[in-house]
Design an enzyme around this catalytic site. Structure first.
Site, PDB file in Angstrom:
ATOM      1  N   GLY A 134       0.805  -1.211   0.000  1.00  0.00           N
ATOM      2  CA  GLY A 134       0.000   0.000   0.000  1.00  0.00           C
ATOM      3  C   GLY A 134       0.840   1.264   0.000  1.00  0.00           C
ATOM      4  N   LEU A 150       0.462   3.689  -2.093  1.00  0.00           N
ATOM      5  CA  LEU A 150       0.841   3.532  -3.505  1.00  0.00           C
ATOM      6  C   LEU A 150       1.341   4.831  -4.126  1.00  0.00           C
ATOM      7  CD1 LEU A 150      -2.184   1.313  -4.610  1.00  0.00           C
ATOM      8  CD2 LEU A 150       0.069   0.570  -3.801  1.00  0.00           C
ATOM      9  N   ASP A 177       3.614   6.272  -8.045  1.00  0.00           N
ATOM     10  CA  ASP A 177       3.709   5.966  -9.482  1.00  0.00           C
ATOM     11  C   ASP A 177       4.537   4.712  -9.763  1.00  0.00           C
ATOM     12  OD1 ASP A 177       2.108   8.069 -10.005  1.00  0.00           O
ATOM     13  OD2 ASP A 177       3.672   9.383 -10.813  1.00  0.00           O
ATOM     14  N   HIS A 229       4.345   1.883  -8.037  1.00  0.00           N
ATOM     15  CA  HIS A 229       3.365   0.787  -7.998  1.00  0.00           C
ATOM     16  C   HIS A 229       2.467   0.830  -9.233  1.00  0.00           C
ATOM     17  CE1 HIS A 229       4.014   1.502  -3.541  1.00  0.00           C
ATOM     18  NE2 HIS A 229       4.276   0.210  -3.632  1.00  0.00           N
ATOM     19  N   GLN A 277       8.183  -9.050   7.767  1.00  0.00           N
ATOM     20  CA  GLN A 277       9.374  -8.539   7.081  1.00  0.00           C
ATOM     21  C   GLN A 277       9.941  -7.277   7.733  1.00  0.00           C
ATOM     22  OE1 GLN A 277       7.042  -7.988   3.267  1.00  0.00           O
ATOM     23  NE2 GLN A 277       8.431  -6.273   3.011  1.00  0.00           N
ATOM     24  N   GLY A 325       9.005  -4.457  -8.571  1.00  0.00           N
ATOM     25  CA  GLY A 325       9.826  -3.338  -9.035  1.00  0.00           C
ATOM     26  C   GLY A 325      11.315  -3.605  -8.861  1.00  0.00           C
ATOM     27  N   ASP A 336      13.590  -2.644  -5.516  1.00  0.00           N
ATOM     28  CA  ASP A 336      13.969  -3.639  -4.506  1.00  0.00           C
ATOM     29  C   ASP A 336      14.645  -4.802  -5.229  1.00  0.00           C
ATOM     30  OD1 ASP A 336      12.753  -2.550  -1.966  1.00  0.00           O
ATOM     31  OD2 ASP A 336      11.016  -2.522  -3.285  1.00  0.00           O
TER      32      ASP A 336
END
Ligand code: PAF
Length: 280
Positions: A31, A33, A35, A37, A61, A147, A150
């Protein structure tokens, strides 16, 4: 767009699409969010008939002293963005559904999980791999989007998917950046204006080091220069490293025929930023 919080309703929707022979994409997110995402959602829309986006702030995590409690949560705004982008289903499982009483499984990917982010955030990639395996089991997508920002996470997920023969194609999408080059991240929201102004040193230091390495410069000297630039801008550095793009094993010499990645993590004020670029 349907918003679904229970497994039965998710399974029902997915089964109907499957019966109609439709290809299903998953974009897993936590979440808040931006651009970056939305670029994953756009790529998913192009690759599949149906797009599921998950929003789940995964407690497994986050380390004990990390930002789980203050991680930005923007359910209403996120939902509007996804619905406007033509997402079919927003999957928002409650934490008890993901980790019910008695949950005892940990997915741990050796090697690629242990260096860089893994060394600085023990347990982080076990949390990521476990929740992504669980989301794959829940949604059963044909394809999933992550993405490149990461990068190590992407490498861990690729390794896990391969090792476990999970029937999901993993697709990556280029890092989206602000006009000055700072990689988009939900955590950029933590930056005070003066920190945001200094944060641009991160992509610039990586860009300069990458150029020096590709032009035949000494790798250690290029990394040292990047660390110096970051320290001068006020960053506290966790790492600046050249690594094999797939295994994340450290690399000390440039070679044009081996995919490499230059990666960094550093803190400005209380905000920890990560970034990486391809070499060449
Ligand atoms: O990249 C993220 O937002 C998260 O690590 C992910 C992949 C959604 C797993 O919680």
């Amino acid at each position: 767009m349907q918003t679904v919080r229970q497994l039965e309703a998710l399974r029902e929707a997915v089964a109907a699409w499957r019966q109609a022979g439709e290809r299903i994409a998953l974009v897993p997110t936590m979440g808040a969010l931006h651009d970056g995402h939305m670029a994953l959602v756009d790529a998913a829309r192009r690759a599949a008939n149906r797009v599921v986006v998950s929003i789940f702030v995964n407690p497994k995590q986050f380390g004990p002293n990390e930002d789980l409690a203050k991680y930005p949560r923007k359910e209403a705004a996120d939902s509007r963005m996804l619905s406007g982008a033509g997402v079919d289903l927003l999957w928002m499982p409650p934490v008890e559904l993901v980790y019910p009483e008695g949950f005892a499984t940990n997915v741990s990917v050796s090697g690629v999980s242990e260096v860089l982010e893994g060394a600085h955030r023990p347990g982080h990639f076990d949390g990521v791999a476990t929740v992504v395996a669980k989301l794959f089991g829940q949604v059963q997508p044909d394809i999933a989007f992550f993405g490149e920002k990461d990068w190590q996470q992407l490498a861990v997920i690729r390794r896990m998917t391969m090792d476990l023969d999970l029937p999901v194609e993993i697709q990556s999408v280029l890092t989206q950046r602000d006009d000055d080059g700072l990689a988009l991240s939900s955590r950029n929201a933590y930056l005070m204006p003066e920190e945001r102004a200094k944060a641009v040193a991160l992509p610039r230091a990586l860009g300069a080091a990458g150029k020096a390495i590709v032009e035949g410069g000494d790798v250690e000297a290029a990394l040292a220069q990047a660390r110096e630039t970051l320290a001068a801008a006020g960053f506290e550095i966790d790492y600046v490293a050249l690594a094999d793009a797939a295994t994340l094993a450290p690399v000390t010499a440039y070679s044009a025929d081996r995919p490499l990645r230059l990666l960094a993590a550093a803190r400005i004020g209380t905000t920890r930023l990560i970034d990486n670029i391809a070499i060449p």
